[in-house]
Design an enzyme around this catalytic site. Structure first.
Site, PDB file in Angstrom:
ATOM      1  N   VAL A  14      38.006   3.215 -27.206  1.00 50.73           N
ATOM      2  CA  VAL A  14      39.060   3.499 -25.965  1.00 50.73           C
ATOM      3  C   VAL A  14      37.837   4.623 -25.171  1.00 50.73           C
ATOM      4  O   VAL A  14      38.150   5.762 -24.787  1.00 50.73           O
ATOM      5  CB  VAL A  14      40.024   3.949 -25.613  1.00 50.73           C
ATOM      6  CG1 VAL A  14      41.281   3.858 -24.012  1.00 50.73           C
ATOM      7  CG2 VAL A  14      41.663   3.128 -26.412  1.00 50.73           C
ATOM      8  N   HIS A  15      37.350   2.817 -23.950  1.00 48.39           N
ATOM      9  CA  HIS A  15      35.876   4.186 -24.064  1.00 48.39           C
ATOM     10  C   HIS A  15      36.023   3.857 -22.133  1.00 48.39           C
ATOM     11  O   HIS A  15      37.752   3.852 -21.910  1.00 48.39           O
ATOM     12  CB  HIS A  15      34.833   3.117 -23.754  1.00 48.39           C
ATOM     13  CG  HIS A  15      34.846   1.875 -24.406  1.00 48.39           C
ATOM     14  ND1 HIS A  15      34.790   1.394 -23.176  1.00 48.39           N
ATOM     15  CD2 HIS A  15      34.398   0.733 -25.062  1.00 48.39           C
ATOM     16  CE1 HIS A  15      34.725   0.015 -23.063  1.00 48.39           C
ATOM     17  NE2 HIS A  15      34.860   0.092 -24.979  1.00 48.39           N
ATOM     18  N   ALA A  16      35.410   4.083 -21.404  1.00 44.32           N
ATOM     19  CA  ALA A  16      35.213   3.930 -20.025  1.00 44.32           C
ATOM     20  C   ALA A  16      35.916   2.464 -19.468  1.00 44.32           C
ATOM     21  O   ALA A  16      37.169   2.747 -18.436  1.00 44.32           O
ATOM     22  CB  ALA A  16      34.731   5.076 -18.949  1.00 44.32           C
ATOM     23  N   ALA A  19      39.414   2.022 -20.479  1.00 44.46           N
ATOM     24  CA  ALA A  19      40.888   2.686 -20.255  1.00 44.46           C
ATOM     25  C   ALA A  19      40.471   2.100 -17.964  1.00 44.46           C
ATOM     26  O   ALA A  19      42.507   1.672 -18.021  1.00 44.46           O
ATOM     27  CB  ALA A  19      40.250   4.011 -19.582  1.00 44.46           C
TER      28      ALA A  19
END
Length: 90
Positions: A14-16, A19
């Site tokens: 779950v990266h930028a 997200a």
């Protein structure tokens, strides 16, 4: 309140961008939606807190939803988290 365990399918965790997409998905519903992982919990409305959970590929997370459309919110977020995403796309 309802919850479900989901294994993260994205090879980057779950990266930028993930997200932001989760926040957009959760925002379609009136219910509140949270992720719980690594002894932490974050509302999907707070992208920085979601990223701070340090959720990696293959991690098991608990998705929690509470509200009038919690079933639909939980299904939508759980489905998105479980998707395998090609990191070279987009």
């Amino acid at each position: 309140m309802i919850g479900r365990s989901v294994t993260i399918g994205d090879p980057l965790g779950v990266h930028a961008r993930a997200a932001a997409l989760l926040a957009r998905t959760a925002g379609r519903f009136k219910s509140s939606v949270w992720l719980s992982c690594h002894d932490g919990r974050a509302s999907l409305t707070n992208q920085l807190r979601v990223m701070a959970l340090g959720i990696g590929p293959g991690d098991e997370v608990l998705v929690l939803a509470d509200g009038i459309d919690e079933d639909e919110a939980l299904e939508a977020v759980a489905a998105q988290l479980g998707l395998r995403v090609d990191p070279s796309s987009g």
